[in-house]
Scaffold this motif. Structure first.
Motif, PDB file in Angstrom:
ATOM      1  N   GLY A  41       0.809  -1.221   0.000  1.00 41.37           N
ATOM      2  CA  GLY A  41       0.000   0.000   0.000  1.00 41.37           C
ATOM      3  C   GLY A  41       0.842   1.270   0.000  1.00 41.37           C
ATOM      4  O   GLY A  41       0.310   2.369   0.000  1.00 41.37           O
ATOM      5  N   GLN A  42       2.157   1.098  -0.054  1.00 39.79           N
ATOM      6  CA  GLN A  42       3.054   2.253  -0.027  1.00 39.79           C
ATOM      7  C   GLN A  42       3.725   2.495  -1.376  1.00 39.79           C
ATOM      8  O   GLN A  42       4.214   3.586  -1.637  1.00 39.79           O
ATOM      9  N   VAL A  43       3.785   1.428  -2.182  1.00 40.44           N
ATOM     10  CA  VAL A  43       4.425   1.507  -3.491  1.00 40.44           C
ATOM     11  C   VAL A  43       3.438   0.945  -4.503  1.00 40.44           C
ATOM     12  O   VAL A  43       2.808  -0.087  -4.250  1.00 40.44           O
ATOM     13  N   PHE A  44       3.304   1.599  -5.646  1.00 40.25           N
ATOM     14  CA  PHE A  44       2.372   1.143  -6.674  1.00 40.25           C
ATOM     15  C   PHE A  44       2.765  -0.235  -7.188  1.00 40.25           C
ATOM     16  O   PHE A  44       3.916  -0.479  -7.535  1.00 40.25           O
ATOM     17  N   THR A  45       1.798  -1.140  -7.224  1.00 30.63           N
ATOM     18  CA  THR A  45       1.978  -2.474  -7.807  1.00 30.63           C
ATOM     19  C   THR A  45       0.686  -2.863  -8.500  1.00 30.63           C
ATOM     20  O   THR A  45      -0.337  -2.192  -8.355  1.00 30.63           O
ATOM     21  N   ALA A  46       0.726  -3.973  -9.213  1.00 27.59           N
ATOM     22  CA  ALA A  46      -0.500  -4.507  -9.805  1.00 27.59           C
ATOM     23  C   ALA A  46      -1.453  -4.852  -8.665  1.00 27.59           C
ATOM     24  O   ALA A  46      -1.017  -5.332  -7.615  1.00 27.59           O
ATOM     25  N   PRO A  47      -2.751  -4.622  -8.851  1.00 28.99           N
ATOM     26  CA  PRO A  47      -3.702  -4.876  -7.760  1.00 28.99           C
ATOM     27  C   PRO A  47      -3.900  -6.351  -7.429  1.00 28.99           C
ATOM     28  O   PRO A  47      -4.436  -6.681  -6.384  1.00 28.99           O
ATOM     29  N   GLY A  48      -3.465  -7.240  -8.273  1.00 27.25           N
ATOM     30  CA  GLY A  48      -3.610  -8.671  -8.024  1.00 27.25           C
ATOM     31  C   GLY A  48      -2.603  -9.434  -8.862  1.00 27.25           C
ATOM     32  O   GLY A  48      -1.767  -8.827  -9.531  1.00 27.25           O
ATOM     33  N   PRO A  49      -2.669 -10.758  -8.829  1.00 22.82           N
ATOM     34  CA  PRO A  49      -1.749 -11.547  -9.642  1.00 22.82           C
ATOM     35  C   PRO A  49      -1.887 -11.213 -11.128  1.00 22.82           C
ATOM     36  O   PRO A  49      -2.984 -10.934 -11.613  1.00 22.82           O
ATOM     37  N   VAL A  50      -0.775 -11.231 -11.823  1.00 25.53           N
ATOM     38  CA  VAL A  50      -0.730 -10.980 -13.260  1.00 25.53           C
ATOM     39  C   VAL A  50      -0.348 -12.292 -13.929  1.00 25.53           C
ATOM     40  O   VAL A  50       0.568 -12.977 -13.461  1.00 25.53           O
ATOM     41  N   ARG A  51      -1.053 -12.647 -14.987  1.00 23.17           N
ATOM     42  CA  ARG A  51      -0.818 -13.942 -15.636  1.00 23.17           C
ATOM     43  C   ARG A  51      -0.533 -13.775 -17.125  1.00 23.17           C
ATOM     44  O   ARG A  51      -1.097 -12.884 -17.763  1.00 23.17           O
ATOM     45  N   GLY A  52       0.319 -14.652 -17.640  1.00 28.41           N
ATOM     46  CA  GLY A  52       0.618 -14.686 -19.063  1.00 28.41           C
ATOM     47  C   GLY A  52       1.922 -13.961 -19.388  1.00 28.41           C
ATOM     48  O   GLY A  52       2.349 -13.047 -18.679  1.00 28.41           O
ATOM     49  N   ILE A  53       2.544 -14.405 -20.469  1.00 28.57           N
ATOM     50  CA  ILE A  53       3.872 -13.915 -20.825  1.00 28.57           C
ATOM     51  C   ILE A  53       3.897 -12.400 -21.025  1.00 28.57           C
ATOM     52  O   ILE A  53       4.712 -11.699 -20.409  1.00 28.57           O
ATOM     53  N   ALA A  54       3.033 -11.876 -21.883  1.00 25.54           N
ATOM     54  CA  ALA A  54       3.077 -10.446 -22.194  1.00 25.54           C
ATOM     55  C   ALA A  54       2.771  -9.594 -20.965  1.00 25.54           C
ATOM     56  O   ALA A  54       3.454  -8.590 -20.700  1.00 25.54           O
ATOM     57  N   GLN A  55       1.772 -10.022 -20.195  1.00 21.62           N
ATOM     58  CA  GLN A  55       1.366  -9.248 -19.029  1.00 21.62           C
ATOM     59  C   GLN A  55       2.440  -9.263 -17.939  1.00 21.62           C
ATOM     60  O   GLN A  55       2.716  -8.247 -17.308  1.00 21.62           O
ATOM     61  N   GLU A  58       5.429  -7.150 -19.021  1.00 26.15           N
ATOM     62  CA  GLU A  58       5.096  -5.728 -18.857  1.00 26.15           C
ATOM     63  C   GLU A  58       5.116  -5.338 -17.381  1.00 26.15           C
ATOM     64  O   GLU A  58       5.627  -4.281 -17.013  1.00 26.15           O
ATOM     65  N   CYS A  59       4.569  -6.207 -16.533  1.00 28.34           N
ATOM     66  CA  CYS A  59       4.549  -5.950 -15.089  1.00 28.34           C
ATOM     67  C   CYS A  59       5.975  -5.836 -14.548  1.00 28.34           C
ATOM     68  O   CYS A  59       6.303  -4.883 -13.830  1.00 28.34           O
ATOM     69  N   VAL A  60       6.816  -6.799 -14.898  1.00 33.51           N
ATOM     70  CA  VAL A  60       8.197  -6.787 -14.401  1.00 33.51           C
ATOM     71  C   VAL A  60       8.912  -5.536 -14.890  1.00 33.51           C
ATOM     72  O   VAL A  60       9.568  -4.842 -14.105  1.00 33.51           O
ATOM     73  N   SER A  61       8.786  -5.231 -16.172  1.00 36.07           N
ATOM     74  CA  SER A  61       9.455  -4.047 -16.722  1.00 36.07           C
ATOM     75  C   SER A  61       8.942  -2.780 -16.054  1.00 36.07           C
ATOM     76  O   SER A  61       9.724  -1.891 -15.707  1.00 36.07           O
ATOM     77  N   GLY A  62       7.632  -2.694 -15.880  1.00 31.07           N
ATOM     78  CA  GLY A  62       7.045  -1.484 -15.306  1.00 31.07           C
ATOM     79  C   GLY A  62       7.309  -1.339 -13.822  1.00 31.07           C
ATOM     80  O   GLY A  62       7.690  -0.262 -13.360  1.00 31.07           O
ATOM     81  N   VAL A  63       7.121  -2.419 -13.092  1.00 33.26           N
ATOM     82  CA  VAL A  63       7.283  -2.343 -11.640  1.00 33.26           C
ATOM     83  C   VAL A  63       8.732  -2.113 -11.257  1.00 33.26           C
ATOM     84  O   VAL A  63       9.035  -1.313 -10.376  1.00 33.26           O
ATOM     85  N   ARG A  90      19.768   2.138  -0.891  1.00 32.92           N
ATOM     86  CA  ARG A  90      18.875   1.215  -0.181  1.00 32.92           C
ATOM     87  C   ARG A  90      18.266   0.211  -1.155  1.00 32.92           C
ATOM     88  O   ARG A  90      18.222   0.451  -2.365  1.00 32.92           O
ATOM     89  N   VAL A  91      17.790  -0.907  -0.594  1.00 36.25           N
ATOM     90  CA  VAL A  91      17.121  -1.914  -1.404  1.00 36.25           C
ATOM     91  C   VAL A  91      15.721  -1.412  -1.729  1.00 36.25           C
ATOM     92  O   VAL A  91      14.983  -0.991  -0.827  1.00 36.25           O
ATOM     93  N   VAL A  92      15.357  -1.449  -2.994  1.00 40.89           N
ATOM     94  CA  VAL A  92      14.032  -0.981  -3.415  1.00 40.89           C
ATOM     95  C   VAL A  92      13.141  -2.107  -3.922  1.00 40.89           C
ATOM     96  O   VAL A  92      11.929  -1.919  -4.054  1.00 40.89           O
ATOM     97  N   ALA A  93      13.732  -3.266  -4.212  1.00 43.46           N
ATOM     98  CA  ALA A  93      12.929  -4.413  -4.654  1.00 43.46           C
ATOM     99  C   ALA A  93      13.716  -5.695  -4.470  1.00 43.46           C
ATOM    100  O   ALA A  93      14.936  -5.713  -4.644  1.00 43.46           O
ATOM    101  N   VAL A  94      12.994  -6.747  -4.111  1.00 42.02           N
ATOM    102  CA  VAL A  94      13.562  -8.085  -4.034  1.00 42.02           C
ATOM    103  C   VAL A  94      12.642  -8.998  -4.842  1.00 42.02           C
ATOM    104  O   VAL A  94      11.426  -8.982  -4.646  1.00 42.02           O
ATOM    105  N   VAL A  95      13.234  -9.771  -5.739  1.00 42.47           N
ATOM    106  CA  VAL A  95      12.470 -10.606  -6.653  1.00 42.47           C
ATOM    107  C   VAL A  95      12.860 -12.074  -6.451  1.00 42.47           C
ATOM    108  O   VAL A  95      14.037 -12.420  -6.527  1.00 42.47           O
ATOM    109  N   SER A  96      11.859 -12.898  -6.195  1.00 48.73           N
ATOM    110  CA  SER A  96      12.047 -14.346  -6.114  1.00 48.73           C
ATOM    111  C   SER A  96      11.466 -14.964  -7.375  1.00 48.73           C
ATOM    112  O   SER A  96      10.476 -14.454  -7.916  1.00 48.73           O
TER     113      SER A  96
END
Length: 120
Positions: A41-55, A58-63, A90-96
């Protein structure tokens, strides 16, 4: 359990993200890939899970929206190789990642500053 070949996939994913190449990211994703991001709620993200290659690409590139002053490294995340982004000291994102074969099947992106406090 991650295999040696999984590390190579994570490094290719990191390289694609570092280059800001949505095309290269798309090439590493499984057709049924899913991405979940947490901004707390502090940093803009997709409101829910994103599915599919293109989406997901785009999510990874944008976020992650890499900037020239950001550093992207492959590090242990929850005991497995993952991607850590740092900017302004500072660390701004961690991706698993969940790797299946030579592709990424799931992407979890933590942007929530409260959850990133312990990262140095």
């Amino acid at each position: 359990m991650f295999k040696r070949s999984d590390h190579a996939v994570v490094h290719r994913f990191a390289t694609a993200c570092r280059a800001g190449s949505a095309g290269a990211i798309r090439g590493l994703l499984t057709p049924d890939v899913i991405a979940v991001s947490d901004g707390g709620g502090q940093v803009f993200t997709a409101p829910g899970p994103v599915r599919g290659i293109a989406q997901v690409a785009e999510c990874v590139s944008g976020v992650l929206g890499l900037h020239p002053d950001m550093a992207l490294t492959v590090e242990a995340v929850n005991g497995q190789p993952g991607v850590v982004l740092r900017g302004a000291g500072r660390v701004v994102a961690v991706v698993s990642l969940k790797v299946t074969g030579a592709k990424v099947a799931a992407v979890w992106i933590v942007l929530n500053p409260d959850k990133l406090r312990h990262w140095v």
